[in-house]
Scaffold this motif. Structure first.
Motif, PDB file in Angstrom:
ATOM      1  N   GLU A 156      35.849  -9.040  29.938  1.00 42.09           N
ATOM      2  CA  GLU A 156      36.215  -9.441  31.079  1.00 42.09           C
ATOM      3  C   GLU A 156      35.863  -7.640  31.950  1.00 42.09           C
ATOM      4  O   GLU A 156      35.730  -6.796  30.962  1.00 42.09           O
ATOM      5  N   THR A 197      35.101 -12.576  32.092  1.00 41.06           N
ATOM      6  CA  THR A 197      35.786 -13.352  33.655  1.00 41.06           C
ATOM      7  C   THR A 197      36.541 -11.663  34.211  1.00 41.06           C
ATOM      8  O   THR A 197      36.485 -10.563  33.583  1.00 41.06           O
ATOM      9  N   LYS A 249      39.490 -15.596  38.536  1.00 41.17           N
ATOM     10  CA  LYS A 249      40.552 -16.702  37.902  1.00 41.17           C
ATOM     11  C   LYS A 249      41.232 -16.156  37.525  1.00 41.17           C
ATOM     12  O   LYS A 249      43.092 -16.452  37.527  1.00 41.17           O
TER      13      LYS A 249
END
Length: 721
Positions: free
Chosen positions: A645, A678, A699
């Motif tokens: 991430e 992410t 997202k």
């Protein structure tokens, strides 16, 4: 067929990115170069002032050229080809490589190159960061040379062999073909060769015939001698390519020249300032090596060294302070005494106390990474140190001293924790003598001894309320950790598609009965400075895992919680094992914990970081990079670490309306997608930013628009609804 409107949009976005990169790069203190690989021969399109300062090349001479202009005869072309192979694949590259400045001077370049690509994988620009690390390379060579000299002395090597090692190092930092000699004067003013294995006899003869060597005075700079055409024709062919020699004198205790360190060059001209300084750095090594054989090194060691600890003694420290005063530096003096010194002497003897000071001195040396400090033995019971103080204030820097007692010391074969009493005085612009600065620090020390635990006192009165508050935080934080006053708040992370909560970030909050609410931006740095950050993070992790355990035992839905981990904790030798043990104690799967690291993780020790990241992944923990985009260095190591991430820093989200910021955020999201990471947008506070982030492919988000950080009880109520 290309869509003209799409092409025009691409050009506009590339121009926006270029303008942002120009402003971005202009602020760097390291050299920054942009090239455009879409144009033939990949020309330079931008350099910053730092690049000009390093290389001497102005912008008008560089723009439009390929970076080959920095290459020279000793540049490693195989390494260049390896870099180019990576760049052709769109991969980042980094290397230390020999480049050349405008005046022809070679320099070691610590080079980091990062291709910047669009959503189709096309390289828009190649960003290169350069740093002149020549001095570091030289210093490393000097350190290795000193180690080799000392090893040779212990092994009984001859003086000529030791000196030849010095000559070999000198030759390695001058243009190819240069040779070095070391000569010494006899008592009758004759000369003898200390080392000259690679020097033709004719060159030494020519130098010794020069009348300048008969002078008694010592020149301030190097002696430069150039060969005449007649002399060159007369010497042997093997020596005829050498046209000048540069010599740096060594001196005896009376200040008279007693030796020469000489480099023979294949060109006429004067040495650069950097070359002069390098030769001058070699002179002390020559002198040290020679003096060993006359025992003068031992005499000097006894005069300036505490024999029990090997630290500089009071005399050496006073000399250092005197030099600081002459140089006009703003600096502080700190007298440091272990609170347990008397007990250690009573229990284990003075030898054990001396060993404690050896360990303490080594730890103090590491305080203030960017500021050199000088440490000495002040008395049988205390050490003393001095270092620069910016703008007459060094409290933040001095707080780091509290961290050095966070780990135990070995005393008489046993682990022992100690406290430190520290008395501090500052120059504060008044040119006090070295003795007066020590007297003031000693007075402050007397006050520090009256306080419990780790304590420091300043000679001048602390009038600044903020400073007083910081010192109170320092004193109260340890009590707060023991009393479990630190609370955990959670801020939800949501799916930007529908706003559903998918996880949380844990945040530390402290309400002190003595100080009231203390902001994290005050108590977290204080915890780092006093060596309590690991204790603080263990408290946070424990409370998070306890909350998750209760949910799991109640059959409630489980959520992953991200916890910030400091660099200090991450590189602690017991970090991974401690983390696994903690999760096991709460019977909790590691997948429910995400560890958030800052970009600086990769700057501390990348190789060690890789190993720790792999261990964490193997154990089941996921890892995130927090506040991404603030530092430029992350681009070079990001692909090397097993992350899941990237959290885009809130400063970018708040400025999404600006075209250049939008281009940067788009680049970050594309970079994350290419690495299968992410992206999480931090600090979302306005609805209009959500649609923009969705369109860019982001997202996940968090921020006050969705939820503020809440106590665990409120989180439970929220999830129950």
């Amino acid at each position: 067929m290309d869509n003209p409107r799409k092409t025009q949009t691409d050009k506009a976005e590339k121009a926006i990115l270029f303008n942002w990169l120009q402003r971005f790069g202009s602020r760097f203190r390291t050299g920054f170069i942009l090239t455009d690989p879409s144009v033939s021969d990949d020309p330079v399109v931008f350099i910053n002032e730092a690049f000009t300062d390093i290389t001497g090349y102005p912008s008008e001479e560089v723009i439009g050229q390929n970076l080959r202009f920095m290459q020279g005869e000793e540049t490693d072309m195989e390494l260049i080809e390896e870099i180019n192979k990576k760049l052709r694949k769109g991969m980042p590259a980094n290397a230390e490589i020999l480049h050349y400045k405008k005046d022809g001077t070679p320099f070691w370049n610590e080079l980091v190159i990062q291709p910047l690509v669009d959503e189709r994988g096309k390289v828009l620009f190649t960003a290169s960061f350069i740093l002149d690390v020549t001095e570091r390379k030289k210093d490393e060579s000097l350190l290795r040379l000193q180690e080799a000299i000392f090893s040779g002395i212990n092994a009984g090597e001859e003086l000529t062999d030791l000196l030849q090692k010095i000559g070999n190092v000198v030759e390695s930092f001058f243009p190819e073909g240069s040779v070095c000699s070391i000569l010494f004067k006899e008592q009758d003013d004759g000369w003898y060769i200390g080392a000259a294995d690679s020097v033709p006899d004719q060159l030494i003869g020519e130098m010794l015939n020069n009348k300048a060597l008969g002078n008694k005075y010592v020149p301030e700079d190097v002696i430069v001698m150039e060969s005449s055409e007649l002399t060159v024709r007369q010497v042997e062919k093997s020596a005829s390519d050498f046209y000048s020699n540069w010599s740096v004198p060594t001196v005896d205790d009376e200040g008279e020249m007693n030796g020469l360190l000489t480099v023979f060059m294949k060109k006429n001209g004067n040495p650069t300032e950097m070359q002069i300084q390098f030769l001058k750095k070699m002179v002390p090594i020559v002198q040290m090596t020679r003096k060993h054989y006359t025992q003068q090194t031992e005499y000097r060691r006894l005069a300036f060294t505490d024999p029990q600890t090997g630290l500089p003694n009071r005399h050496a420290f006073l000399n250092k302070l005197k030099q600081n005063i002459l140089d006009g530096q703003e600096h502080f003096v700190a007298i440091i005494e272990p609170g347990e010194y008397a007990k250690i002497v009573d229990l284990y003897g003075r030898d054990a106390a001396d060993e404690l000071f050896v360990q303490l001195g080594k730890r103090i040396e590491k305080v203030g990474e960017t500021k050199p400090n000088f440490i000495g033995r002040f008395s049988s019971a205390s050490l003393v140190m001095t270092s620069e103080s910016e703008e007459g204030s060094g409290e933040h820097y001095l707080l780091e001293l509290g961290a050095i007692v966070g780990e135990p010391f070995i005393v008489a074969g046993q682990e022992m924790f100690i406290t430190l009493k520290i008395g501090i005085s500052f120059t504060e612009g008044d040119k006090k003598s070295e003795e007066e600065l020590l007297r003031r620090a000693d007075i402050a020390m007397s006050d520090a001894k009256k306080k419990p635990g780790n304590a420091m006192s300043f000679y001048r009165n602390l009038q600044n309320e903020e400073m007083i508050r910081e010192m109170k935080i320092f004193n109260e934080l340890s009590k707060a950790l023991i009393a479990q006053e630190i609370d955990v708040y959670l801020q939800p992370k949501v799916d930007l598609k529908d706003g559903e909560i998918i996880g949380f970030e844990a945040l530390a909050r402290w309400f002190s009965p003595v100080l009231g609410p203390v902001p994290p931006n005050l108590f977290i740095p204080a915890a780092e400075n006093m060596g309590k950050i690991i204790d603080l993070e263990i408290v946070i992790l424990s409370k998070v895992m306890e909350w998750q355990q209760k949910r799991e035992q109640s059959g409630k839905k489980m959520y992953q919680v991200a916890v910030n981990i400091s660099v200090h904790h991450f590189f602690d030798h017991a970090f991974v094992d401690e983390l696994k043990k903690l999760a096991n104690n709460y019977d909790l799967s590691p997948r429910h914990i995400m560890l958030e690291m800052t970009e600086s993780i990769g700057l501390v020790d990348l190789q060690k970081a890789k190993l720790i990241f792999k261990e964490l992944n193997k154990a089941g923990f996921e890892i995130s990079v927090d506040d991404f985009g603030v530092g430029f260095s992350s681009l070079s190591y990001l692909p090397q670490l097993p992350l899941c991430e990237l959290k885009i820093d809130r400063s970018f989200i708040s400025a999404l309306d600006e075209p250049d910021t939008l281009a940067v955020v788009r680049t970050i999201i594309q970079l994350a997608e290419n690495l299968n990471l992410t992206t999480v947008a931090e600090g979302i506070e306005e609805e209009r930013h959500i649609e923009v982030l969705r369109s860019l492919g982001c997202k996940v988000g968090q921020g006050f628009y969705y939820y503020k950080p809440m106590p665990l009880e409120e989180i439970d109520q929220l999830l129950a609804e």
